[in-house]
Each structure stands twice: as structure tokens, then as C-alpha cells.
Motif scaffolding. Sequence first.
Motif, PDB file in Angstrom:
ATOM      1  N   SER A   1       0.928  -1.357  -0.221  1.00  0.00           N
ATOM      2  CA  SER A   1       0.069  -0.032   0.135  1.00  0.00           C
ATOM      3  C   SER A   1       0.921   1.189  -0.044  1.00  0.00           C
TER       4      SER A   1
ATOM      5  N   ALA B   1      -7.031  -0.397   1.053  1.00  0.00           N
ATOM      6  CA  ALA B   1      -7.535   0.999   1.180  1.00  0.00           C
ATOM      7  C   ALA B   1      -6.315   1.722   1.847  1.00  0.00           C
TER       8      ALA B   1
ATOM      9  N   ILE C   1      -4.885   4.232  -0.813  1.00  0.00           N
ATOM     10  CA  ILE C   1      -5.725   5.507  -0.948  1.00  0.00           C
ATOM     11  C   ILE C   1      -5.466   6.821   0.173  1.00  0.00           C
TER      12      ILE C   1
ATOM     13  N   CYS D   1     -10.077   8.936   6.464  1.00  0.00           N
ATOM     14  CA  CYS D   1      -8.747   8.209   6.518  1.00  0.00           C
ATOM     15  C   CYS D   1      -8.700   7.362   7.948  1.00  0.00           C
TER      16      CYS D   1
ATOM     17  N   CYS E   1     -10.991   4.357   7.717  1.00  0.00           N
ATOM     18  CA  CYS E   1     -10.249   3.246   7.034  1.00  0.00           C
ATOM     19  C   CYS E   1      -9.044   2.749   8.092  1.00  0.00           C
TER      20      CYS E   1
ATOM     21  N   SER F   1     -13.489   4.631  -8.930  1.00  0.00           N
ATOM     22  CA  SER F   1     -12.543   3.900  -7.820  1.00  0.00           C
ATOM     23  C   SER F   1     -13.343   3.368  -6.415  1.00  0.00           C
ATOM     24  N   PRO F   2     -14.108   4.330  -5.910  1.00  0.00           N
ATOM     25  CA  PRO F   2     -14.658   3.683  -4.581  1.00  0.00           C
ATOM     26  C   PRO F   2     -15.822   2.507  -4.954  1.00  0.00           C
TER      27      PRO F   2
ATOM     28  N   TYR G   1     -13.607  -0.533  -5.730  1.00  0.00           N
ATOM     29  CA  TYR G   1     -12.983  -1.136  -4.743  1.00  0.00           C
ATOM     30  C   TYR G   1     -14.032  -1.853  -3.662  1.00  0.00           C
TER      31      TYR G   1
ATOM     32  N   THR H   1     -13.525  -5.840  -3.575  1.00  0.00           N
ATOM     33  CA  THR H   1     -13.222  -6.333  -2.213  1.00  0.00           C
ATOM     34  C   THR H   1     -13.893  -7.339  -1.470  1.00  0.00           C
TER      35      THR H   1
ATOM     36  N   VAL I   1     -13.740   0.130   6.813  1.00  0.00           N
ATOM     37  CA  VAL I   1     -13.148   0.594   5.769  1.00  0.00           C
ATOM     38  C   VAL I   1     -13.576   0.906   4.499  1.00  0.00           C
TER      39      VAL I   1
ATOM     40  N   THR J   1     -13.475   4.742   2.820  1.00  0.00           N
ATOM     41  CA  THR J   1     -12.973   4.840   1.441  1.00  0.00           C
ATOM     42  C   THR J   1     -13.982   5.790   0.624  1.00  0.00           C
TER      43      THR J   1
ATOM     44  N   HIS K   1     -12.890   9.240  -1.047  1.00  0.00           N
ATOM     45  CA  HIS K   1     -13.314   9.689  -2.428  1.00  0.00           C
ATOM     46  C   HIS K   1     -14.358  10.587  -2.871  1.00  0.00           C
TER      47      HIS K   1
END
Length: 334
Positions: free
Chosen positions: A17, A85, A88, A111, A114, A244-245, A248, A252, A284, A288, A292
Amino acid sequence: MGVSDNTRGLILAMASSAFIGSSFILKKKGLKRAADSGTRAGVGGYTYLLEPLWWAGMVLMIVGEVANFVAYVYAPAVLVTPLGALSIIISAILAHFMLKERLQKMGVLGCVSCIVGSVVIVIHAPQEHTPNSVQEIWALATQPAFLIYVAATLSAVLALILYFEPRYGQTNILVYLGICSLMGSLTVVSIKAIGIAIKLTLEGISQVAYPQTWFFLTVAAVCVITQLNYLNKALDTFNAAIVSPIYYVMFTTLTISASAIMFKDWSGQNASSIASEICGFITVLSGTIILHATREQEPATASGTITWYLSGDAMKGVEDEHFITLHHSDYFEH
């Protein structure tokens, strides 16, 4: 006291990461430098290939992907996948300081969410039994529960490609991302099988002669190519901040499900630990999405062609007019 496989996987996943998150920043700085001295990549320029920072970012990304690949060998997907994550978070923090892309207060909350979710997952992650041969992995892959998952996945992918993509691919983001995520779950379990085979081979127990090894390698190659093809279509059609989100979350969720069915990641765990992992996973995902949703978007770059005529004489045909055309966004000044 020896280091457990979960700890090795955790360290590799976190390193992955860090490398991948940093690579985004270096590549973006390289692209900005290249744009100052030549044509922007967004309008067809390739001067970034001469920029050392861009190549440094590429090297970090490759190192990060290799570390992530090895992490799956040592630790279950329920531990490794959500830790993606963290890349990111790292890219958002570095962008705040190095690219002056302001991280908003809600972004900070994302953040923190996550990080909290990742800690919960790490604490309650199951210890995975590593198969002793590729034949043992094959036995796991051919168990009825996983075969049902594979059949359902391939049926859904074919339905999305043959029916939904021609009709809704350009308007519904879930079509392309559904294909990517479903194929991505098969990619991860195949790569995990290949990684274990490589590990055993390096330890002196060669797995090269087994046809199952090459079968898993073929499946991984096909899945990766399909996954990248439809991910590029999604990025080309829809806003990256939306892609992206959603990708993800879907990727996941399906990856953890596929791994749990095939490798029985939750076997032997009590209900409390499983519930804690699910709560950590949801935390998480929420972080995320918040991160975003609150990141500042780059201003749209003017591009394309602008044409106008000079005389404006209504008695003249279009073929008689004089036109001025600007083909490049670099001609605009604000």
C-alpha cells in the motif's frame, strides 16, 4: 520466536500500500512536469516517458504489486484485500503536502475510518492453513461450494457481456465494474494458488510438473486481461472519482467471498471474530467512500476543437466562409 505467516502477510500488504500510494504521486508529478515541457498525456502526448519521476512511480507501483502478490501467499484475502485501502490514504496525504490537493475535514474522517477498520480486521484475522501442494489447492478449487461460486460468477459475467453491456454499458457503471469485480475475485484465488506453488517450488518441493499449476496460471492470465479491459472501459466512460470507490467495494467484497469459500478462511473462528471482521470491513469501505467523495476534483481541461467564421454574411454559403480553428487546449489562456 518465529514470525507468523499472518504477520508476514500484514507487513507485505502494508508495504504494498505504501509503494502503490506513493507511486500515484510520483507519476502525477512526472506527468505535470512533462506537461510543462510538452504535450499533455490527456491529449495524446508521450513526453512523460522521458520524465524520471514518472518512471520512479512506475517502479514503485511494480514493487508494490509484487509485494501484494506475495502477501496473498502468506495471509488470507480477508486480511490482505481490505488493507489496499491504505494506499488511498497514503496517496491522499501525500497529495495534500506534495501536490497541494487539499484534504478536507471529511476526508480526514475517511482516513481515520479506514485505519480503524483495518486495525479491527488485523486483530481478528484468521490464521490460514497453507496447502502443502498444488494438488491440495486443486482439491479446494473443485469442492462443490466453490464450483457453484465459479459457475455463478461465469454465468453473471457472460450475461453482463452479452446482454447488459450492449444495452446499458455506456449508462450504468455497474455493468463494467461488475465484470471487473467478478473476474477479479477469480484472479485473486488463482494468483494465490500460483504464489503457493512458487513458494513450495523454491522450498524444494517442485510444482512445475503438475498440470494444475499451469491451469491456474492460464486462468489468472485470462482473468487479468478481461479485468483490465473492462476497467479501462469503465474509466474511459465514467468519472474516476466514481469508478474507484465502487470498484473497490465490489472487488473487495467478492474477493473475500471467493477466498472464504475456497480456502475456508473463517473455518474454526467463532461468531464474535467473524462479526468483528465484517464490521471492520464495512468501516474500511465507508472510509474509502467518504475519502473519494470529499477529495477535490481537478478542474476540467479545455480540449477539442473550436471553430468560427469571420464574415457573418447571411447571403454566403458555408463553403464561402473563412474559418479559424483551434485544435489544442494549450492555446487557451485564462
